[in-house]
Design an enzyme around this catalytic site. Structure first.
Site, short mmCIF file in Angstrom:
data_model
loop_
_atom_site.label_atom_id
_atom_site.label_comp_id
_atom_site.label_asym_id
_atom_site.label_seq_id
_atom_site.Cartn_x
_atom_site.Cartn_y
_atom_site.Cartn_z
CB SER A 113 -0.96 0.01 1.20
OG SER A 113 -2.00 -0.92 0.99
CB VAL A 114 4.45 2.06 0.01
CG1 VAL A 114 5.30 3.26 -0.43
CG2 VAL A 114 4.78 1.68 1.44
#
Length: 318
Positions: free
Chosen positions: A74-75
């Protein structure tokens, strides 16, 4: 005589300035060497594969484990938010633009605080609100919708690539696709340096329109995910401000967590700032242990910067 005297003074002043510059350069080199040794030690003492990148407001960049590439998880929602903003800028469209979302657009089987807030589905939300869900709460449905409606993964990769971010990264798949095939998580990748450089640019450069970039900065400052990682270390420094985006991966067939990440911009009390990326691949243990290790890494880096003459705000508050 006067000419000779002035000439002598000029030579002495020139030598003094040169020695001062040389001394400052030597100090900076020693500080970088100390930090580099610290990062190497932190990487060597960690489980799994760990990569770290540090960029200071003094202009220093130090990395360890940067030759590997790591699953972003999810970065990549930071990359996505910036690409969405860039696409809207092209058409002079604001973040207040609304999107109609049908029940069928929402997966009940993924991480999504949004679906808990709107269990009936069939709703209308602004692009800005979707970005808020994505950056603060790491909402996967919000990410999928923005990829479906505003900007594709491939275009996101292209947009960010054009900003000449140092290091390497590659975006190819959505949260929906990674959920269907966990092995695809290893195809959205980045070096630690590319992550640290991107978040540093968000706070030090103009990537998208001022209002949209300001909104993204503010949302990164409200990120609520993974409080046991970098956030735990920064919370120990009164007055320090944290802006970050985290990423957490699936458990692979070997029982390892494929990714545990935190990418942050930290403002210290003395006015200095630090961009920090800690990326972990294939961690053979519990999620909370991986979180705690990232917090330890952040504490060690801030402490080392303090002892080498940087990050004085950490020294004062500790």
């Amino acid at each position: 005589m006067k000419s000779f005297l002035y000439g002598s003074i000029a030579v002495v002043c020139g030598l003094t300035a040169a020695l001062a510059v040389s001394s400052c350069s030597s100090v900076a080199t020693r500080q970088n060497d100390n930090l580099s040794e610290c990062l190497d030690s932190l990487v060597a003492g960690s489980k799994g594969t760990v990569g770290i990148a540090v960029i200071t407001s003094d202009g220093d960049t130090v990395t360890a484990g940067d030759s590997d590439i790591y699953p972003l998880m999810s970065v990549f929602k930071l990359h996505e938010a910036l690409a969405v903003a860039r696409v809207l800028d092209r058409s002079n469209i604001s973040l207040d633009t609304v999107i109609t979302i049908r029940q069928a657009d929402l997966s009940p089987d993924t991480w999504s605080p949004m679906i808990k807030d709107y269990p009936e589905g069939d709703l209308t939300l602004s692009v800005g609100r979707l970005i808020e869900y994505m950056l603060i709460h790491s909402d996967n449905n919000a990410s999928n919708i923005l990829f479906d409606r505003i900007v594709s993964v491939a275009e996101t990769d292209s947009i960010v690539s054009r900003w000449n971010i140092p290091g390497s990264f590659s975006l190819a798949y959505t949260e929906r696709q990674m959920q269907a095939d966990h092995d695809l998580s290893y195809r959205n990748t980045s070096s630690p340096l590319a992550c640290a450089a991107l978040i540093n640019r968000v706070f030090t450069d103009s990537l998208v329109s001022a209002d949209k970039q300001s909104a993204i900065r503010e949302l990164l400052g409200r990120c609520s995910s993974a409080p046991g990682r970098i956030a735990a270390a920064v919370a120990e420094i009164p007055g320090a401000k944290l802006y970050h985006r985290t990423g957490s991966g699936y458990t692979n067939e070997r029982g390892e967590i494929c990714a545990v990440n935190d990418v942050a911009y930290i403002e210290l009390t003395d006015g200095r700032s630090i961009a920090l990326a800690v990326l972990t691949k294939d961690f053979p243990g519990r999620q909370e242990d991986a979180d705690a290790r990232i917090a330890e890494i952040c504490r060690s880096i801030l402490s080392r910067l303090q002892h080498s003459g940087g990050a004085d705000g950490y020294k004062k508050d500790r």
